[in-house]
Structure formats: structure tokens, C-alpha cells
Design an enzyme around this catalytic site. Structure first.
Site, mmCIF file in Angstrom:
data_model
loop_
_atom_site.group_PDB
_atom_site.id
_atom_site.type_symbol
_atom_site.label_atom_id
_atom_site.label_comp_id
_atom_site.label_asym_id
_atom_site.label_seq_id
_atom_site.Cartn_x
_atom_site.Cartn_y
_atom_site.Cartn_z
ATOM 1 N N GLY A 10 -41.950 18.060 -36.721
ATOM 2 C CA GLY A 10 -42.127 18.109 -35.273
ATOM 3 C C GLY A 10 -41.780 16.783 -34.625
ATOM 4 O O GLY A 10 -41.483 15.794 -35.306
ATOM 5 N N ASP A 32 -50.341 24.721 -44.652
ATOM 6 C CA ASP A 32 -50.089 25.662 -43.560
ATOM 7 C C ASP A 32 -51.330 25.732 -42.669
ATOM 8 O O ASP A 32 -52.422 26.075 -43.134
ATOM 9 C CB ASP A 32 -49.769 27.036 -44.139
ATOM 10 C CG ASP A 32 -49.287 28.018 -43.084
ATOM 11 O OD1 ASP A 32 -49.465 27.738 -41.886
ATOM 12 O OD2 ASP A 32 -48.754 29.069 -43.474
ATOM 13 N N TYR A 57 -49.409 24.984 -32.951
ATOM 14 C CA TYR A 57 -48.675 26.139 -32.435
ATOM 15 C C TYR A 57 -48.304 25.767 -30.998
ATOM 16 O O TYR A 57 -49.167 25.630 -30.142
ATOM 17 C CB TYR A 57 -49.578 27.379 -32.464
ATOM 18 C CG TYR A 57 -48.898 28.662 -32.019
ATOM 19 C CD1 TYR A 57 -48.545 28.869 -30.687
ATOM 20 C CD2 TYR A 57 -48.633 29.678 -32.933
ATOM 21 C CE1 TYR A 57 -47.929 30.031 -30.276
ATOM 22 C CE2 TYR A 57 -48.025 30.855 -32.521
ATOM 23 C CZ TYR A 57 -47.679 31.024 -31.201
ATOM 24 O OH TYR A 57 -47.080 32.187 -30.802
ATOM 25 N N THR A 97 -53.444 18.392 -25.087
ATOM 26 C CA THR A 97 -52.483 18.649 -24.018
ATOM 27 C C THR A 97 -53.109 18.678 -22.635
ATOM 28 O O THR A 97 -54.310 18.966 -22.489
ATOM 29 C CB THR A 97 -51.795 20.015 -24.273
ATOM 30 O OG1 THR A 97 -50.970 20.371 -23.163
ATOM 31 C CG2 THR A 97 -52.837 21.116 -24.451
ATOM 32 N N ASP A 98 -52.296 18.413 -21.638
ATOM 33 C CA ASP A 98 -52.736 18.539 -20.246
ATOM 34 C C ASP A 98 -53.015 19.993 -19.887
ATOM 35 O O ASP A 98 -53.683 20.278 -18.883
ATOM 36 C CB ASP A 98 -51.660 17.979 -19.309
ATOM 37 C CG ASP A 98 -50.365 18.785 -19.371
ATOM 38 O OD1 ASP A 98 -50.107 19.565 -18.447
ATOM 39 O OD2 ASP A 98 -49.621 18.639 -20.355
ATOM 40 N N TYR A 121 -52.141 29.223 -24.737
ATOM 41 C CA TYR A 121 -51.926 27.952 -25.434
ATOM 42 C C TYR A 121 -52.995 26.939 -25.039
ATOM 43 O O TYR A 121 -53.606 26.311 -25.903
ATOM 44 C CB TYR A 121 -50.534 27.418 -25.103
ATOM 45 C CG TYR A 121 -50.297 26.001 -25.567
ATOM 46 C CD1 TYR A 121 -50.142 25.704 -26.922
ATOM 47 C CD2 TYR A 121 -50.214 24.957 -24.642
ATOM 48 C CE1 TYR A 121 -49.926 24.400 -27.343
ATOM 49 C CE2 TYR A 121 -49.988 23.657 -25.057
ATOM 50 C CZ TYR A 121 -49.850 23.377 -26.399
ATOM 51 O OH TYR A 121 -49.638 22.083 -26.809
ATOM 52 N N LYS A 125 -55.877 25.179 -27.477
ATOM 53 C CA LYS A 125 -55.955 23.727 -27.643
ATOM 54 C C LYS A 125 -57.324 23.203 -27.208
ATOM 55 O O LYS A 125 -57.872 22.282 -27.832
ATOM 56 C CB LYS A 125 -54.844 23.043 -26.858
ATOM 57 C CG LYS A 125 -53.443 23.299 -27.390
ATOM 58 C CD LYS A 125 -53.244 22.723 -28.791
ATOM 59 C CE LYS A 125 -53.090 21.226 -28.778
ATOM 60 N NZ LYS A 125 -52.767 20.681 -30.118
ATOM 61 N N TRP A 146 -45.632 16.757 -21.665
ATOM 62 C CA TRP A 146 -44.176 16.745 -21.537
ATOM 63 C C TRP A 146 -43.506 15.885 -22.621
ATOM 64 O O TRP A 146 -42.761 14.950 -22.330
ATOM 65 C CB TRP A 146 -43.769 16.256 -20.151
ATOM 66 C CG TRP A 146 -44.225 17.102 -19.013
ATOM 67 C CD1 TRP A 146 -45.216 18.044 -19.027
ATOM 68 C CD2 TRP A 146 -43.732 17.076 -17.668
ATOM 69 N NE1 TRP A 146 -45.362 18.596 -17.773
ATOM 70 C CE2 TRP A 146 -44.468 18.025 -16.914
ATOM 71 C CE3 TRP A 146 -42.753 16.335 -17.019
ATOM 72 C CZ2 TRP A 146 -44.245 18.255 -15.562
ATOM 73 C CZ3 TRP A 146 -42.516 16.562 -15.668
ATOM 74 C CH2 TRP A 146 -43.261 17.519 -14.950
#
Length: 286
Positions: A10, A32, A57, A97-98, A121, A125, A146
Site C-alpha cells: 500500500g 491477512d 480495507y 481517516t477523516d 468505510y 474505521k 487524501w
């Protein structure tokens, strides 16, 4: 210090490979995230000094139909990892994440602000954050936004491809946030992990995003300008570009606490964009 990183290909994991080549990286073939118990067992077996979860994910739209799977990967797995790290007494760094916020208003979101994810999503998270905190170990949850780099799929690479193919594009202009180079996120994870080893009391939730805040449309213009592409950008509202998953209009993050606690200031995404374009050109010429 021995560092164990979940993720290998990633964006952030790829940059961690460059920043911390001596770290151990566990890709999907060896750990995994759809198998949380297996991930926890890997931590117990390797007994590292620091664990960084750079895997997730991230298919935001597909998560609307695969929320159960996304929950296992984004919530159950980090929770299991955090518990295993807590049992060993080692710091655990989780990237978030935002999208855990509602995306309203224009004020940058502070770590203490109420969360209200608008899509699957974001919900998964947020559940991952809660699981990491509940583990009770030394941890840092690093919310970012972003993410861009020379690796994988991201907005910069998409714009470079489309900008070379077309004379004009319509880009959403009412979503505003801070593009964040994955290289800077990798550096932040390592700095924060080292700080937590020295002072576990620094555990908590932090924000880290690039500056200055910008709309997707203006970000696209900057990409085309720096890449020398003649592609005109027309601003459109989010309502004219419907997607399965709702996107937040306000992705601005208040990163004051991160700078105060760890001395990490917001990276200038314009410098990061220069580095990304240079890396892509070098890869093309190689």
C-alpha cells in the site's frame, strides 16, 4: 528497535519500506487482516518493539456492499492487533481517516470532536479506533486524509492519466481537505512510535494532514500545472458526481495537537507533489 508493519504494498507501507528498510513487513500472504486472530498471533510470534498497522480495507464505494468484510479488516483486526501489542507492552500505531467525521461546516475537525461517519468505510474505521482504545495498551490513532504517493492508486496518478488523455475535466470543488503525502505519514508513524516507546503517556488520537487545505478541483489544477499538462478543470458540486458512498464536504483536520505533542507540523503537499512527480518520472525513465 524492531518494527513490525502490517501491509507491504500500500501507499504508506511502500513508503515505510523506504524509511525503515530494517522493519518486518507482513503482506496479505503472511498476515491477512480478514483473519484477526492470525494477525494477533504474528505479533506474539515476532515480539517487536513497535507495531504499525498500515493495511486496511480502503475501497470506499465497495464497502457499501461489503461492510461486514470491511468491518473485519478495519475494526476486528486492529482490535486484535492492539490487544496483542498491549499484552507485550509495545506501542501500536493505527492509521485512521477523516471519514469518521460528518463532514459538515468549514472548521477543521479536532481530535476531540464528535464523530458521525456518513458511509460504511467511515463506520468501520471508527469501530477500529474504538477497538484500539478498548485494548488498553500504549497506542496512537493517526487520522489522515487524501493520501497520495507514487505508489498504488490515488488521485494524483488518476489525474496524470486523465490529464494526458483529455483536454478538459469536471472535478468536484465543494469537498475541501488536506492532501497528505504517504511519505510524510510514514515518517510520522515512526516518529510517533518512537515517542510512545519513550513516554507511553503520550497515547491518544491525533490528526495529520497536508497543507494548505484545498478542493479536489484546485488540487487537480495544481497537479496539471506542475506536470505541464494542458487540461482545463471545470468546478462541479458533489451533487453532480454521485457515488455509492457519501463523501464529506469538510475534510479539514486540526493538527495542532500532533505538532504540540510530537513536533510534527503539517507537510506542504506541494513539495510532496514535486517529489511524487519526480519519482514517477524516474520510474518511467528507468
Amino acid at each position: 528497535m524492531s518494527t513490525l508493519v502490517f501491509g507491504s504494498s500500500g501507499q504508506v507501507a511502500s513508503e515505510l519500506r523506504l524509511s525503515a528498510p530494517d522493519a518486518m513487513f507482513l503482506g496479505r500472504d503472511s498476515a491477512d487482516l480478514a483473519d484477526p486472530a492470525g494477525c494477533a498471533a504474528a505479533i506474539t510470534a515476532h515480539r517487536p518493539d513497535l507495531v504499525i498497522n498500515a493495511a486496511a480495507y480502503t475501497a470506499v464505494d465497495r464497502a457499501e456492499e461489503e461492510e461486514a468484510l470491511a468491518h473485519i479488516i478495519n475494526a476486528d483486526a486492529p482490535g486484535a492487533m492492539a490487544r496483542a501489542a498491549a499484552e507485550l507492552g509495545v506501542p501500536f500505531v493505527q492509521i485512521s481517516t477523516d471519514y469518521v467525521f460528518g463532514g459538515t461546516g468549514t472548521r477543521p475537525w479536532a481530535p476531540s470532536d464528535a464523530t458521525a461517519p456518513q458511509n460504511a468505510y467511515g463506520r468501520t474505521k471508527l469501530a477500529g479506533e474504538e477497538a484500539v482504545r478498548a485494548a488498553g495498551g500504549v497506542h496512537a490513532i493517526l487520522r489522515t486524509s487524501w493520501v497520495v504517493s507514487a505508489h498504488g492508486a490515488n488521485f494524483v496518478k488518476t489525474m496524470l492519466r486523465l490529464g494526458a488523455e483529455r483536454d478538459a475535466l469536471t472535478i468536484v470543488a465543494d469537498q475541501v481537505g488536506g492532501p497528505t503525502p504517504a511519505r510524510d505519514i510514514a515518517t510520522a508513524c515512526l516518529r510517533i512510535g518512537d515517542a510512545l516507546r519513550q513516554d507511553p503517556a503520550l497515547s491518544g488520537t491525533f490528526h495529520f494532514s497536508g497543507a494548505p487545505d484545498v478542493s479536489w478541483a484546485d488540487f487537480a489544477r495544481a497537479i496539471f500545472d506542475k506536470a505541464g499538462l494542458s487540461c482545463a478543470v471545470t468546478d462541479i458540486p458533489t451533487a453532480d458526481y454521485p457515488t455509492p458512498a457519501a463523501r464529506p464536504l469538510n475534510s479539514r483536520l486540526d493538527c495542532t495537537r500532533t505538532e504540540t505533542v510530537f513536533g510534527l507540523s503539517r507537510p506542504d503537499w506541494r513539495d510532496g507533489l514535486d517529489d511524487i512527480l519526480k519519482a514517477l518520472k524516474e520510474a518511467q525513465d528507468a
